[in-house]
Design a protein around this motif. Structure first.
Motif, mmCIF file in Angstrom:
data_model
loop_
_atom_site.group_PDB
_atom_site.id
_atom_site.type_symbol
_atom_site.label_atom_id
_atom_site.label_comp_id
_atom_site.label_asym_id
_atom_site.label_seq_id
_atom_site.Cartn_x
_atom_site.Cartn_y
_atom_site.Cartn_z
ATOM 1 N N LYS A 150 -44.559 11.748 84.187
ATOM 2 C CA LYS A 150 -45.930 11.856 83.697
ATOM 3 C C LYS A 150 -46.822 12.559 84.719
ATOM 4 C CE LYS A 150 -48.965 10.489 80.492
ATOM 5 N NZ LYS A 150 -48.851 10.806 79.071
ATOM 6 N N ALA A 151 -46.579 12.255 85.995
ATOM 7 C CA ALA A 151 -47.407 12.838 87.049
ATOM 8 C C ALA A 151 -47.236 14.358 87.141
ATOM 9 C CB ALA A 151 -47.072 12.199 88.394
ATOM 10 N N LYS A 152 -46.116 14.884 86.644
ATOM 11 C CA LYS A 152 -45.875 16.324 86.723
ATOM 12 C C LYS A 152 -46.442 17.092 85.533
ATOM 13 C CE LYS A 152 -41.819 17.669 88.211
ATOM 14 N NZ LYS A 152 -40.351 17.848 88.365
ATOM 15 N N ILE A 153 -46.771 16.358 84.450
ATOM 16 C CA ILE A 153 -47.176 17.060 83.230
ATOM 17 C C ILE A 153 -48.444 17.868 83.447
ATOM 18 C CG2 ILE A 153 -47.991 16.738 80.858
ATOM 19 C CD1 ILE A 153 -46.053 14.479 80.523
ATOM 20 N N LYS A 154 -49.372 17.345 84.250
ATOM 21 C CA LYS A 154 -50.625 18.080 84.445
ATOM 22 C C LYS A 154 -50.382 19.449 85.089
ATOM 23 C CE LYS A 154 -51.699 15.317 88.617
ATOM 24 N NZ LYS A 154 -50.861 14.152 88.314
ATOM 25 N N TYR A 155 -49.369 19.539 85.945
ATOM 26 C CA TYR A 155 -49.066 20.830 86.570
ATOM 27 C C TYR A 155 -48.407 21.770 85.568
ATOM 28 C CZ TYR A 155 -49.992 18.056 90.694
ATOM 29 O OH TYR A 155 -50.600 17.240 91.610
ATOM 30 N N GLN A 156 -47.537 21.221 84.713
ATOM 31 C CA GLN A 156 -46.911 22.042 83.683
ATOM 32 C C GLN A 156 -47.947 22.532 82.674
ATOM 33 O OE1 GLN A 156 -44.442 18.775 82.947
ATOM 34 N NE2 GLN A 156 -42.892 19.350 84.457
ATOM 35 N N ALA A 157 -48.901 21.649 82.328
ATOM 36 C CA ALA A 157 -49.971 22.039 81.409
ATOM 37 C C ALA A 157 -50.898 23.063 82.053
ATOM 38 C CB ALA A 157 -50.752 20.799 80.973
ATOM 39 N N LEU A 158 -51.134 22.898 83.352
ATOM 40 C CA LEU A 158 -51.986 23.852 84.062
ATOM 41 C C LEU A 158 -51.334 25.231 84.102
ATOM 42 C CD1 LEU A 158 -54.433 24.575 85.739
ATOM 43 C CD2 LEU A 158 -53.266 23.633 87.752
ATOM 44 N N LEU A 159 -50.018 25.258 84.334
ATOM 45 C CA LEU A 159 -49.301 26.534 84.304
ATOM 46 C C LEU A 159 -49.438 27.188 82.930
ATOM 47 C CD1 LEU A 159 -47.418 28.542 85.699
ATOM 48 C CD2 LEU A 159 -45.482 27.126 84.967
ATOM 49 N N SER A 160 -49.321 26.370 81.880
ATOM 50 C CA SER A 160 -49.500 26.872 80.519
ATOM 51 C C SER A 160 -50.890 27.470 80.335
ATOM 52 C CB SER A 160 -49.282 25.724 79.520
ATOM 53 O OG SER A 160 -49.710 26.085 78.225
ATOM 54 N N ALA A 161 -51.908 26.773 80.847
ATOM 55 C CA ALA A 161 -53.293 27.244 80.706
ATOM 56 C C ALA A 161 -53.510 28.553 81.445
ATOM 57 C CB ALA A 161 -54.251 26.176 81.221
ATOM 58 N N LEU A 162 -52.952 28.684 82.630
ATOM 59 C CA LEU A 162 -53.128 29.905 83.416
ATOM 60 C C LEU A 162 -52.490 31.103 82.733
ATOM 61 C CD1 LEU A 162 -52.481 28.370 86.943
ATOM 62 C CD2 LEU A 162 -54.663 29.233 86.085
ATOM 63 N N VAL A 163 -51.318 30.902 82.133
ATOM 64 C CA VAL A 163 -50.668 31.999 81.402
ATOM 65 C C VAL A 163 -51.497 32.363 80.178
ATOM 66 C CG1 VAL A 163 -48.615 32.661 80.098
ATOM 67 C CG2 VAL A 163 -48.370 31.425 82.250
ATOM 68 N N ALA A 164 -52.107 31.336 79.550
ATOM 69 C CA ALA A 164 -52.929 31.595 78.362
ATOM 70 C C ALA A 164 -54.114 32.489 78.680
ATOM 71 C CB ALA A 164 -53.419 30.275 77.767
ATOM 72 N N GLY A 165 -54.504 32.528 79.960
ATOM 73 C CA GLY A 165 -55.616 33.379 80.361
ATOM 74 C C GLY A 165 -55.271 34.856 80.436
ATOM 75 N N VAL A 166 -53.987 35.178 80.314
ATOM 76 C CA VAL A 166 -53.576 36.595 80.327
ATOM 77 C C VAL A 166 -53.837 37.184 78.945
ATOM 78 C CG1 VAL A 166 -51.651 38.182 80.681
ATOM 79 C CG2 VAL A 166 -51.826 36.093 82.052
ATOM 80 N N PRO A 167 -54.589 38.251 78.834
ATOM 81 C CA PRO A 167 -54.983 38.783 77.515
ATOM 82 C C PRO A 167 -53.879 39.570 76.813
ATOM 83 C CG PRO A 167 -55.905 40.160 79.231
ATOM 84 C CD PRO A 167 -55.221 39.015 79.940
ATOM 85 N N VAL A 168 -52.740 38.922 76.587
ATOM 86 C CA VAL A 168 -51.625 39.555 75.876
ATOM 87 C C VAL A 168 -51.288 38.668 74.682
ATOM 88 C CG1 VAL A 168 -49.232 40.315 75.978
ATOM 89 C CG2 VAL A 168 -50.710 40.577 77.988
ATOM 90 N N PRO A 169 -51.539 39.094 73.451
ATOM 91 C CA PRO A 169 -51.262 38.270 72.270
ATOM 92 C C PRO A 169 -49.799 37.833 72.214
ATOM 93 C CG PRO A 169 -52.585 40.179 71.668
ATOM 94 C CD PRO A 169 -52.157 40.386 73.102
ATOM 95 N N GLY A 170 -49.585 36.549 71.925
ATOM 96 C CA GLY A 170 -48.234 36.022 71.770
ATOM 97 C C GLY A 170 -47.579 35.561 73.047
ATOM 98 N N LEU A 171 -48.076 36.025 74.200
ATOM 99 C CA LEU A 171 -47.443 35.658 75.473
ATOM 100 C C LEU A 171 -47.563 34.165 75.744
ATOM 101 C CD1 LEU A 171 -46.105 36.436 78.173
ATOM 102 C CD2 LEU A 171 -48.418 36.812 79.094
#
Length: 432
Positions: free
Chosen positions: A284-305
């Motif tokens: 559980k303690a690691k999920i926030k880092y995995q979610a944060l990685l997901s959020a950072l990638v979502a900031g890349v302006p490439v549709p579908g990435l």
């Protein structure tokens, strides 16, 4: 969908301020930058924060990825020492979750079977290695030279095993280990045999008193050999849920360096309910880092990435959950063989569609489709990036939330399955 509308509304109303809170962890969008209060203070954590303050999402993502990979690749080397017939090979096999007769098991027998240092990697975690060392009495090296002979520097700690009482060589070895500032633990094995023998030979058998007598006898023997305050753990390699095996883990957990504790935890068999809960808490303690990685990638302006990366992250993480909870087919079969409970009976109490399966994107999508709110979050994520001015922050917030909630749900369901399997393996009524 309510969550999505709320996120959009908050961003539009506050213009440049947004906070996403999930179970005590939160990320904040404020004045055009992401802030992460509570991010673990490690070198990668500091560099990640700095990168975010500078809106350098690529560097921040790389540091989070580096942190997660480092966590999964920490080695642990455990030395097991004991005289011939002490049960050290059975102990090595038990802690690796396999039977003495399985392929890759440490050989057991009444004669000395270990003449050289032999490595036994954990079947699911190759970075964790149990080293079966020859008994000091079987070598030509005295205690002070023995440790150099076996290259003691590479071991994180030593477990000294005896089937009756600890000998002079054991004490000398412990003293040499202590001089070299390494940890060691005395383990008295084959307690199940002792208990059975006492039951058959004593009219007024008392298990508590028998265990106390065995422990006191070992401690007094060590004290007579000059060891001042020894602690002795009583174990059975065939019934890890009994006696002191959980106490060994608690002691190691307390005394190991912080970065090694989870490594030991994840390799432990599910020998009681508490160990399963500890694994769940660590994951559980690691999920926030995995979610944060997901959020950072979502900031890349490439549709579908973002969706592609999110699913890739979740597939890898869920595979780890299944493996570490012992819910893959090989682990379940080993548990069935070890406990004598039919595989089909253990299989019958499992509810998650992810257990016992190869985790793929298609399988994960089928499971996510059943999670209405989370599916809506993922669907809205791509569309939100086209909202003027605030699209990227909204997309990142939605990505973080969706990944966090999906992984949390899956973790909870697999932990419940692990509890049910554990209880079934002991013939208990499942209550989870």
């Amino acid at each position: 969908m309510t969550k999505i509308l709320k996120s959009v509304s908050v961003l539009q109303n506050l213009s440049d301020s947004y906070t996403e809170r999930l179970e005590g962890f939160y990320i904040v969008w404020y004045r055009g930058r992401w802030h992460i209060p509570g991010l673990k203070v490690s070198q990668q954590g500091k560099e990640c924060k700095e990168a975010l303050m500078n809106n350098d999402r690529a560097t921040a993502a790389a540091k989070i990825q580096e942190y997660l990979e480092d966590e999964d690749n920490i080695p642990l080397n455990i030395a097991i020492i004991g005289e011939s017939g002490s049960g050290k090979s059975s102990f090595v096999n038990a802690i690796r979750g396999i039977k003495n007769s399985d392929d890759g098991a440490a050989p057991t027998g009444c004669t000395e079977t270990t003449m050289e240092v032999t490595a036994y990697p954990h079947p699911n975690f190759p970075k964790v290695t149990f080293w079966d060392l020859p008994g000091i009495g079987t070598t030509n090296f005295p205690a002070d030279h023995y440790l150099n002979h076996v290259e003691f520097e590479k071991f994180d700690f030593f477990i000294i095993i005896s089937a009756d009482r600890f000998r002079e060589n054991d004490v000398k070895l412990a003293q040499e280990i202590h001089k070299m500032k390494k940890k060691f633990y005395f383990v008295r094995s084959k307690i199940d045999h002792n208990i059975q023998d006492e039951k058959e030979s004593q009219r007024d058998f008392n298990e508590v008193m028998t265990l106390k007598r065995i422990r006191d006898d070992c401690i007094q023997g060590l004290q007579r050999q000059g060891f001042e305050a020894p602690q002795v753990f009583l174990v059975s390699s065939f019934e890890l849920h009994l006696y002191d095996f959980s106490l060994i883990h608690e002691t190691l957990e307390r005394e190991l360096p912080a970065h090694k504790r989870n490594v030991l935890l994840f390799t432990m068999p599910n020998f009681n309910r508490e160990i399963i809960n500890k694994k769940k808490k660590a994951f559980k303690a690691k999920i926030k880092y995995q979610a944060l990685l997901s959020a950072l990638v979502a900031g890349v302006p490439v549709p579908g990435l973002s969706a592609t990366v999110d699913l890739g992250i979740m597939v890898t993480v869920v595979q780890e959950y299944v493996l570490w909870f012992g819910l893959d087919k090989p682990s379940l079969q080993r548990l069935a063989d070890r406990t004598g409970v039919p595989y089909e009976n253990l299989f019958a109490v499992i509810k998650s569609p992810l257990a016992l399966e190869k985790i793929t994107v298609d399988l994960l999508l089928k499971v996510i489709a059943l999670m209405t709110a989370e599916s809506a979050l993922m669907a809205a994520e791509e569309g939100s990036r086209f909202i003027p001015l605030f699209g990227i922050p909204i997309t990142m917030g939605l990505s973080f939330t969706a990944t966090y909630r999906i992984l949390s749900f899956i973790l909870n369901s697999l932990a419940e399955d692990a509890q049910r399997v554990f209880e079934k393996s002991l013939g208990l009524e499942t209550s989870v």
